[in-house]
Design a protein around this motif. Sequence first.
Motif, PDB file in Angstrom:
ATOM      1  N   GLU A 153       4.221  -8.368   8.531  1.00 19.96           N
ATOM      2  CA  GLU A 153       2.853  -8.010   8.172  1.00 19.96           C
ATOM      3  C   GLU A 153       2.588  -8.326   6.705  1.00 19.96           C
ATOM      4  N   SER A 154       1.324  -8.509   6.379  1.00 16.47           N
ATOM      5  CA  SER A 154       0.946  -8.851   5.007  1.00 16.47           C
ATOM      6  C   SER A 154       0.958  -7.603   4.118  1.00 16.47           C
ATOM      7  N   PRO A 155       1.090  -7.808   2.804  1.00 13.54           N
ATOM      8  CA  PRO A 155       1.014  -6.671   1.884  1.00 13.54           C
ATOM      9  C   PRO A 155      -0.309  -5.909   2.007  1.00 13.54           C
ATOM     10  N   THR A 156      -1.387  -6.593   2.256  1.00 12.03           N
ATOM     11  CA  THR A 156      -2.680  -5.927   2.420  1.00 12.03           C
ATOM     12  C   THR A 156      -2.663  -4.999   3.632  1.00 12.03           C
ATOM     13  N   GLN A 157      -2.042  -5.452   4.714  1.00 13.70           N
ATOM     14  CA  GLN A 157      -1.923  -4.603   5.906  1.00 13.70           C
ATOM     15  C   GLN A 157      -1.103  -3.352   5.588  1.00 13.70           C
ATOM     16  N   PHE A 158      -0.060  -3.513   4.785  1.00 18.54           N
ATOM     17  CA  PHE A 158       0.753  -2.355   4.415  1.00 18.54           C
ATOM     18  C   PHE A 158      -0.045  -1.372   3.568  1.00 18.54           C
ATOM     19  N   ARG A 159      -0.819  -1.862   2.604  1.00 17.43           N
ATOM     20  CA  ARG A 159      -1.606  -0.949   1.770  1.00 17.43           C
ATOM     21  C   ARG A 159      -2.567  -0.130   2.632  1.00 17.43           C
ATOM     22  N   THR A 160      -3.173  -0.761   3.619  1.00 16.19           N
ATOM     23  CA  THR A 160      -4.064  -0.044   4.540  1.00 16.19           C
ATOM     24  C   THR A 160      -3.277   0.994   5.346  1.00 16.19           C
ATOM     25  N   ALA A 161      -2.094   0.618   5.799  1.00 13.98           N
ATOM     26  CA  ALA A 161      -1.254   1.548   6.567  1.00 13.98           C
ATOM     27  C   ALA A 161      -0.818   2.734   5.715  1.00 13.98           C
ATOM     28  N   PHE A 162      -0.537   2.505   4.429  1.00 13.31           N
ATOM     29  CA  PHE A 162      -0.116   3.594   3.554  1.00 13.31           C
ATOM     30  C   PHE A 162      -1.195   4.664   3.456  1.00 13.31           C
ATOM     31  N   ALA A 163      -2.438   4.251   3.320  1.00 11.56           N
ATOM     32  CA  ALA A 163      -3.543   5.219   3.261  1.00 11.56           C
ATOM     33  C   ALA A 163      -3.645   5.978   4.577  1.00 11.56           C
ATOM     34  N   ALA A 164      -3.494   5.276   5.681  1.00 10.77           N
ATOM     35  CA  ALA A 164      -3.590   5.908   6.999  1.00 10.77           C
ATOM     36  C   ALA A 164      -2.434   6.887   7.241  1.00 10.77           C
ATOM     37  N   ILE A 165      -1.259   6.581   6.722  1.00  7.84           N
ATOM     38  CA  ILE A 165      -0.113   7.491   6.866  1.00  7.84           C
ATOM     39  C   ILE A 165      -0.388   8.781   6.098  1.00  7.84           C
ATOM     40  N   ASN A 166      -0.887   8.685   4.888  1.00  9.53           N
ATOM     41  CA  ASN A 166      -1.203   9.891   4.120  1.00  9.53           C
ATOM     42  C   ASN A 166      -2.273  10.726   4.817  1.00  9.53           C
TER      43      ASN A 166
END
Length: 188
Positions: free
Chosen positions: A44-57
């Motif tokens: 996955e792209s870094p942008t996808q990870f940043r979005t996932a990080f917000a969703a995890i929180n």
Amino acid sequence: MKQLLVALMLATVLPLFGQTPQEITSITFYGVDYSLVRVYGASESPTQFRTAFAAINDLFITEPKKYDISKFTGKKLNEISLDAVSEVNHKINLHDLVTTTPDYTLDATQITQAVRRLPIKKGAEGTGAVVVAQLLNKADNRGTYELVYFDVATREIIDGITLSGKAGGFGLRNFWAGSLYKALKDLR
């Protein structure tokens, strides 16, 4: 003799901290700080990870029974305040997110700096807790984290516990949220 030496060392070192982990009775939870995390072996792209990080929180708010930080830590929860980690997570340098090192880890100085960089509102007091993400290793399906207790006013670290959990689930958010859940669940 060894036990006496260990007891003497603990008696000397523990008074340097404001509280010992056993004395911490209540916390303000600041969420998961992904500002220093590295990802290994994921497509996955870094942008996808940043979005996932917000969703995890967000799971700490939207799924409070499953992601019950009070139950995991055994501490009374005063408040969940995700604003500080949301701000630092949004500023992640996406070029540094991916690593080719499967054994990436943070040292004590990096973790201390992460806690000090949290933009917590002035005048806040008490004991804070934040999870600092270290490595999301897709090759091993494992996430590594540091749960940090700290004095909110001074940002002095009281205690830190390294956690690791097996990742699993459908979708990027659920996959890595699974590793966080299992890591926190192992605290009990």
